[in-house]
Design a protein around this motif. Structure first.
Motif, PDB file in Angstrom:
ATOM      1  N   GLY A  68       0.813  -1.211   0.000  1.00 16.38           N
ATOM      2  CA  GLY A  68       0.000   0.000   0.000  1.00 16.38           C
ATOM      3  C   GLY A  68       0.843   1.257   0.000  1.00 16.38           C
ATOM      4  N   ALA A  69       0.467   2.214   0.843  1.00 16.45           N
ATOM      5  CA  ALA A  69       1.222   3.468   0.952  1.00 16.45           C
ATOM      6  C   ALA A  69       2.364   3.364   1.955  1.00 16.45           C
ATOM      7  CB  ALA A  69       0.286   4.608   1.336  1.00 16.45           C
ATOM      8  N   GLY A  70       2.559   2.187   2.524  1.00 17.06           N
ATOM      9  CA  GLY A  70       3.750   1.945   3.334  1.00 17.06           C
ATOM     10  C   GLY A  70       3.684   2.350   4.785  1.00 17.06           C
ATOM     11  N   PHE A  71       2.500   2.686   5.304  1.00 18.25           N
ATOM     12  CA  PHE A  71       2.457   3.134   6.699  1.00 18.25           C
ATOM     13  C   PHE A  71       2.969   2.080   7.683  1.00 18.25           C
ATOM     14  CE2 PHE A  71       0.648   3.676  10.880  1.00 18.25           C
ATOM     15  CZ  PHE A  71       1.003   4.989  11.166  1.00 18.25           C
ATOM     16  N   PRO A  72       2.560   0.815   7.592  1.00 21.66           N
ATOM     17  CA  PRO A  72       3.092  -0.158   8.554  1.00 21.66           C
ATOM     18  C   PRO A  72       4.617  -0.244   8.545  1.00 21.66           C
ATOM     19  CG  PRO A  72       1.158  -1.058   7.486  1.00 21.66           C
ATOM     20  CD  PRO A  72       1.498   0.209   6.758  1.00 21.66           C
ATOM     21  N   LEU A  73       5.215  -0.300   7.351  1.00 22.76           N
ATOM     22  CA  LEU A  73       6.674  -0.342   7.261  1.00 22.76           C
ATOM     23  C   LEU A  73       7.300   0.901   7.897  1.00 22.76           C
ATOM     24  CD1 LEU A  73       7.456  -1.628   3.658  1.00 22.76           C
ATOM     25  CD2 LEU A  73       7.894  -2.793   5.808  1.00 22.76           C
ATOM     26  N   HIS A  74       6.754   2.033   7.567  1.00 26.09           N
ATOM     27  CA  HIS A  74       7.270   3.297   8.084  1.00 26.09           C
ATOM     28  C   HIS A  74       7.166   3.339   9.606  1.00 26.09           C
ATOM     29  CE1 HIS A  74       6.857   7.642   9.134  1.00 26.09           C
ATOM     30  NE2 HIS A  74       7.826   7.774   8.248  1.00 26.09           N
ATOM     31  N   HIS A  75       6.031   2.939  10.136  1.00 26.45           N
ATOM     32  CA  HIS A  75       5.806   2.989  11.581  1.00 26.45           C
ATOM     33  C   HIS A  75       6.713   2.007  12.318  1.00 26.45           C
ATOM     34  CE1 HIS A  75       3.349   4.072  15.074  1.00 26.45           C
ATOM     35  NE2 HIS A  75       3.361   2.787  15.420  1.00 26.45           N
ATOM     36  N   LEU A  76       6.886   0.819  11.782  1.00 24.83           N
ATOM     37  CA  LEU A  76       7.661  -0.213  12.473  1.00 24.83           C
ATOM     38  C   LEU A  76       9.157   0.088  12.513  1.00 24.83           C
ATOM     39  CD1 LEU A  76       5.767  -3.392  11.283  1.00 24.83           C
ATOM     40  CD2 LEU A  76       5.765  -2.385  13.559  1.00 24.83           C
ATOM     41  N   GLN A  77       9.614   0.998  11.676  1.00 21.52           N
ATOM     42  CA  GLN A  77      11.022   1.349  11.716  1.00 21.52           C
ATOM     43  C   GLN A  77      11.368   2.275  12.881  1.00 21.52           C
ATOM     44  OE1 GLN A  77      13.019   2.130   7.980  1.00 21.52           O
ATOM     45  NE2 GLN A  77      11.598   0.798   6.885  1.00 21.52           N
TER      46      GLN A  77
END
Length: 225
Positions: free
Chosen positions: A57-66
Motif C-alpha cells: 500500500g502506501a507503506g504506513f506499517p513499514l514506516h511505523h515499524l522502523q
C-alpha cells in the motif's frame, strides 16, 4: 470457516487504483495499536533484515515499524500504482505486482510481511505459498490482518451485506490461520488475536458506531523450515 466474498478480483483491483483513497492510508488510524504491538514484540526479527512487504500500500506499517528497528533492505509489492506513488519510504524498492505471483526470485528475503490485506480474499493458500517461496530457510513471515469479531468490519457486514463491501470481509480466527499454515513447511512461533478499544468517531464514514469500538487483529509469525 465462512467464505464471505464480495464482487470480483477485477472490482477489487479497480477499487485500489484511486489516488485519493491511497492518500487516506498515509496514517494508521485505529490500526496503529496493533502495529505498536508488532514493533515491540518482533523488532528483533526484522532488524537488519532483507524485508519484503506484500500488499504494501502506501507503506504506513513499514514506516511505523522502523521506529523500533531498521531493516537492511526494504521492498514492497502492491497491485495499486496509486498506492506505490504515495509510498512513505522513499528509498524502498517499490514493485507493481500481484501477491499471487510475487515478482522476485525464491529465497530472496529474510523477512516477509503482509498487513491488513488478505481479508479481501476468501483463500489464503495462494498468498502463503508465495510468501513462503520468497523467504529464505529459517527466515520469518509475519501476517497481520483483521480478525473475527472485529466490531468495525462485523458492523459493516451486518449493515450493508456482502454486496455492499468490496473487501475485508474474510475475517479469520487463530484456528483458521494455523490450519492454513499447516499446508506449508513452517513452524508457528505466535498466532493470536490482538484487541484494542478505540474511539468510534475515529473510524468515520456513514456507519453508526458506539463511542468505543473493539478492534480485533490476527497476528501470526512463522519461521520457514
Amino acid at each position: 470457516m465462512d467464505n464471505y466474498y464480495s464482487g470480483s478480483p477485477e472490482t477489487l483491483f479497480r477499487y485500489w487504483q484511486d489516488g485519493a483513497r491511497a492518500k487516506k492510508f498515509l496514517d494508521g488510524g485505529t490500526r496503529t495499536p496493533v502495529l505498536d504491538e508488532v514493533g515491540t514484540r518482533y523488532h528483533t526479527y526484522y532488524s537488519d533484515s532483507m524485508w519484503l512487504d506484500v500488499g504494501t500500500g502506501a507503506g504506513f506499517p513499514l514506516h511505523h515499524l522502523q521506529r523500533w528497528a531498521k531493516p537492511r533492505v526494504t521492498a514492497g509489492v502492491d497491485i495499486s500504482h496509486a498506492m506505490l506513488q504515495n509510498h512513505m519510504i522513499g528509498d524502498a524498492g517499490k514493485v507493481l505486482g500481484s501477491a499471487v505471483k510475487l515478482p522476485t526470485r525464491s529465497a530472496s528475503f529474510t523477512f516477509v510481511s503482509s498487513f491488513f490485506c488478505f481479508s479481501d480474499y476468501p483463500l489464503l493458500d495462494p498468498f502463503f505459498s508465495e510468501m513462503t517461496r520468497v523467504c529464505v530457510p529459517n527466515g520469518h513471515v509475519l501476517y497481520v490482518d483483521y480478525a473475527k469479531g472485529d466490531e468495525y468490519w462485523e458492523t459493516r457486514r451486518a449493515m450493508h451485506g456482502h454486496n455492499g463491501i468490496v473487501g475485508n470481509i474474510n475475517l479469520r480466527s487463530p484456528k483458521d490461520i494455523v490450519e492454513a499454515w499447516s499446508r506449508f513447511s513452517v513452524d508457528i512461533i505466535d498466532c493470536y488475536v490482538f484487541e484494542a478499544i478505540v474511539e468510534g468517531k475515529k473510524l468515520g464514514g456513514s456507519l453508526v458506531l458506539p463511542s468505543q469500538v473493539r478492534r480485533k487483529f490476527m497476528v501470526c509469525l512463522v519461521a520457514k523450515q
